[in-house]
Write a protein that holds these residues in place. Structure first.
Motif, PDB file in Angstrom:
ATOM      1  N   CYS A 212       0.173 -64.480  22.028  1.00  0.00           N
ATOM      2  CA  CYS A 212       1.308 -65.036  21.707  1.00  0.00           C
ATOM      3  C   CYS A 212       1.296 -65.257  20.046  1.00  0.00           C
ATOM      4  O   CYS A 212       2.299 -65.124  19.514  1.00  0.00           O
ATOM      5  CB  CYS A 212       1.639 -66.489  22.310  1.00  0.00           C
ATOM      6  SG  CYS A 212       2.126 -66.273  24.024  1.00  0.00           S
ATOM      7  N   LYS A 213      -0.061 -65.587  19.778  1.00  0.00           N
ATOM      8  CA  LYS A 213      -0.089 -65.589  18.376  1.00  0.00           C
ATOM      9  C   LYS A 213       0.175 -64.417  17.724  1.00  0.00           C
ATOM     10  O   LYS A 213       0.574 -64.645  16.374  1.00  0.00           O
ATOM     11  CB  LYS A 213      -1.553 -65.998  18.275  1.00  0.00           C
ATOM     12  CG  LYS A 213      -1.905 -67.651  18.661  1.00  0.00           C
ATOM     13  CD  LYS A 213      -3.210 -68.075  18.382  1.00  0.00           C
ATOM     14  CE  LYS A 213      -3.265 -68.661  16.647  1.00  0.00           C
ATOM     15  NZ  LYS A 213      -4.413 -69.480  16.571  1.00  0.00           N
ATOM     16  N   GLU A 214      -0.295 -63.304  18.223  1.00  0.00           N
ATOM     17  CA  GLU A 214       0.018 -61.974  17.402  1.00  0.00           C
ATOM     18  C   GLU A 214       1.454 -61.894  17.293  1.00  0.00           C
ATOM     19  O   GLU A 214       2.217 -61.480  16.228  1.00  0.00           O
ATOM     20  CB  GLU A 214      -0.562 -60.830  18.300  1.00  0.00           C
ATOM     21  CG  GLU A 214      -0.624 -59.518  17.629  1.00  0.00           C
ATOM     22  CD  GLU A 214      -1.307 -58.590  18.329  1.00  0.00           C
ATOM     23  OE1 GLU A 214      -0.996 -57.128  18.218  1.00  0.00           O
ATOM     24  OE2 GLU A 214      -2.124 -58.915  19.285  1.00  0.00           O
ATOM     25  N   MET A 218       3.897 -61.825  13.860  1.00  0.00           N
ATOM     26  CA  MET A 218       4.938 -60.767  13.298  1.00  0.00           C
ATOM     27  C   MET A 218       6.114 -61.275  13.352  1.00  0.00           C
ATOM     28  O   MET A 218       7.048 -60.920  12.417  1.00  0.00           O
ATOM     29  CB  MET A 218       4.824 -59.613  14.593  1.00  0.00           C
ATOM     30  CG  MET A 218       3.491 -58.884  14.605  1.00  0.00           C
ATOM     31  SD  MET A 218       3.801 -57.756  16.127  1.00  0.00           S
ATOM     32  CE  MET A 218       1.973 -57.055  15.922  1.00  0.00           C
ATOM     33  N   ASP A 219       6.906 -62.071  14.052  1.00  0.00           N
ATOM     34  CA  ASP A 219       8.164 -62.912  14.063  1.00  0.00           C
ATOM     35  C   ASP A 219       8.328 -63.557  12.729  1.00  0.00           C
ATOM     36  O   ASP A 219       9.176 -63.640  12.240  1.00  0.00           O
ATOM     37  CB  ASP A 219       8.141 -63.591  15.197  1.00  0.00           C
ATOM     38  CG  ASP A 219       9.602 -64.383  15.276  1.00  0.00           C
ATOM     39  OD1 ASP A 219      10.554 -63.803  15.423  1.00  0.00           O
ATOM     40  OD2 ASP A 219       9.731 -65.713  15.433  1.00  0.00           O
ATOM     41  N   SER A 220       7.112 -64.325  12.386  1.00  0.00           N
ATOM     42  CA  SER A 220       7.100 -65.190  11.168  1.00  0.00           C
ATOM     43  C   SER A 220       7.521 -64.160   9.912  1.00  0.00           C
ATOM     44  O   SER A 220       8.161 -64.431   9.259  1.00  0.00           O
ATOM     45  CB  SER A 220       6.032 -65.964  11.142  1.00  0.00           C
ATOM     46  OG  SER A 220       5.763 -66.740  12.080  1.00  0.00           O
ATOM     47  N   LYS A 244      12.479 -61.558  22.549  1.00  0.00           N
ATOM     48  CA  LYS A 244      13.277 -61.510  21.263  1.00  0.00           C
ATOM     49  C   LYS A 244      13.544 -60.083  20.796  1.00  0.00           C
ATOM     50  O   LYS A 244      12.597 -59.504  20.618  1.00  0.00           O
ATOM     51  CB  LYS A 244      12.412 -62.472  20.297  1.00  0.00           C
ATOM     52  CG  LYS A 244      13.477 -62.682  19.061  1.00  0.00           C
ATOM     53  CD  LYS A 244      12.746 -63.693  18.160  1.00  0.00           C
ATOM     54  CE  LYS A 244      13.809 -63.835  16.819  1.00  0.00           C
ATOM     55  NZ  LYS A 244      13.053 -64.775  15.882  1.00  0.00           N
ATOM     56  N   ILE A 245      14.674 -59.736  20.693  1.00  0.00           N
ATOM     57  CA  ILE A 245      14.950 -58.355  20.158  1.00  0.00           C
ATOM     58  C   ILE A 245      15.667 -58.509  18.769  1.00  0.00           C
ATOM     59  O   ILE A 245      16.633 -59.437  18.520  1.00  0.00           O
ATOM     60  CB  ILE A 245      15.731 -57.363  21.108  1.00  0.00           C
ATOM     61  CG1 ILE A 245      17.020 -58.439  21.482  1.00  0.00           C
ATOM     62  CG2 ILE A 245      15.009 -57.308  22.403  1.00  0.00           C
ATOM     63  CD1 ILE A 245      17.992 -57.292  22.305  1.00  0.00           C
TER      64      ILE A 245
END
Length: 456
Positions: A212-214, A218-220, A244-245
């Motif tokens: 999840c942290k990875e 990436m999302d951030s 999430k796409i």
């Protein structure tokens, strides 16, 4: 006077009894201790047995078959044609013993009523267990019936205890079944990794992945780049294993949603459409799209500037609100710390409990949320203040001793500042050493987004 003396004696007895029971439970089963410490008593009015049976029978007794011949299935078959079939199915004694060593001693058993502690205590049985495990793997029809039978308990999710749908089923399988399957999973995992069967995007249940942290890092980076460079981004949050796409235009997002819908239909999985959301960002700002996005013919609700969605544990909109998340995380940490300080644990167990029950609330955010040196030092100060108020730490004691190991005369509390620096360093090393283009793109995109995570 006598009544006061008797009351004081009774109080001391109860405190002593609580202290003995709590420390014994903590030493035997930490998870059970934490559960007893935080669980709330819910008045239960259970549904009728017939209602529960009918509800779960409708889910468990109606087999479904995935749809064969899907275009994506054919592509995967073609992609995996060169992968050799796994031939090593034989479990060795060392492999079985390694699995047994990693089990929890007092996990609730199934119909066999044998806990893992006993498998650990009698290593002379490991050779016989291995022989029987291989026999079952090679001839599944010879497996005894009890091996795949379990005892199912249902626990209420909230106060609506009359509704059979509001219960969470927990099935206790025989411990030997879990030992055998865990050993086989290790062998399968080695085969998948050595032949690169799993895609890089698959993080769940993947060894040597940050999980999840990875994904959150990436999302951030994506969200920060969208805001900083005033780009367009169309995203959909799907209540389906936290999917999430992303796409740069609504039309392309619609096509991708069609792919997700088709794949899910082929494997007979359903979405939680009532919790799914669409977020449209134009030139770095949240905007409303005229044409609605749909899944299975149902319109997915659009988010506005004031809405938020909980993705992998953190509320977000067009970006992560670091201040709000830090405040929420600190409150949760202090809440757990206060609960532990009200317990009767002895000094060694108390500081171990703080490290394993309270501190992890903070560590999940390290490397994702920007924590300043002042923020981290304030948490250390607040921890020492609460320890002093609960008479667990002398007000005149040396503060450096609190975070020293117990083997050198310290109290053994983890240093929050040092822990944060270590986790940020580990994440930075992980991303910079990965050769996959996805990780390299994240590192190269912007080196100053996440608390200088990639700047060194």
């Amino acid at each position: 006077m006598k009544l006061a003396v008797y009351a004081a004696c009774l109080r001391r007895y109860n405190e002593s009894n609580d202290r003995k029971n709590q420390n014994a439970l903590f030493n035997r089963n930490e998870k059970a201790f934490y559960r007893n410490l935080t669980s709330k008593e819910i008045p239960v009015t259970p549904p009728k047995k017939e209602e529960v049976t009918a509800f779960w029978k409708n889910l468990w007794s109606n087999p479904v078959q995935h749809r064969e011949g899907g275009e994506w299935i054919e592509k995967e078959i073609a992609r995996q044609e060169a992968v050799p079939e796994q031939t090593n199915h034989v479990i060795t004694v060392n492999e079985l013993a390694e699995t047994i060593r990693g089990t929890h001693n007092w996990k609730c058993p199934g119909a066999d009523n044998v806990q893992n502690f006993w498998y650990k205590s009698f290593p002379v049985l490991h050779a016989h267990l291995t022989q029987q495990a291989n026999r079952i793997v090679q001839h599944p029809e010879l497996a005894p019936e009890f091996l795949t039978e379990g005892r199912t308990f249902i626990k209420p999710k909230d106060e609506d205890t009359k509704n059979p749908a509001n219960y969470r089923p927990i099935t206790c399988l025989p411990t030997i079944y879990k030992i055998i399957t865990a050993t086989l999973c290790r062998k399968i995992d080695r085969h998948l990794i050595s032949n690169e069967v799993l895609t890089e995007e698959q993080k769940g249940c993947r060894k040597q992945s940050k999980g999840c942290k990875e994904q959150l890092i990436m999302d951030s980076v994506i969200l920060k780049q969208t805001e900083k460079n005033r780009r367009n981004l169309n995203t959909t949050f799907i209540d389906y294993h936290d999917i999430k796409i992303y796409f740069s235009s609504p039309g392309e997002l619609k096509l991708l949603l069609g792919v997700v819908e088709s794949v899910s239909a082929d494997i007979c999985m359903e979405f939680g459409l009532e919790k799914s959301r669409v977020l449209n960002i134009y030139r770095g700002k949240v905007a409303e799209e005229e044409e609605d996005q749909t899944l299975y013919g149902t319109i997915v609700e659009q988010m506005d500037e004031n809405d938020s969605y909980k993705y992998l544990g953190f509320q977000q909109n067009r970006r992560l609100n670091h201040s709000d998340i830090k405040h929420m995380v600190q409150q949760h940490y202090e809440q757990r710390l206060r609960v532990l300080l009200r317990s009767r644990l002895n000094s060694r167990n108390l500081f171990k409990a703080i490290n394993t029950f309270a501190v992890p609330v903070l560590t999940y955010s390290f490397g994702i949320i920007k924590w300043t040196t002042t923020d981290l030092e304030n948490i250390n100060i607040k921890t020492r203040v609460l320890l002093t108020k609960s008479q667990k730490l002398h007000p005149k004691s040396c503060k450096e001793r609190v975070t020293l190991g117990r083997e050198v005369g310290g109290r053994g509390l983890l240093d929050i500042h040092e822990l944060c620096n270590r986790q940020v360093h580990d994440l930075r090393t992980y991303f910079t050493n990965r050769e996959h283009p996805l990780h390299q793109a994240i590192v190269c995109t912007d080196r100053n987004l996440l608390g200088d995570l990639f700047s060194k």
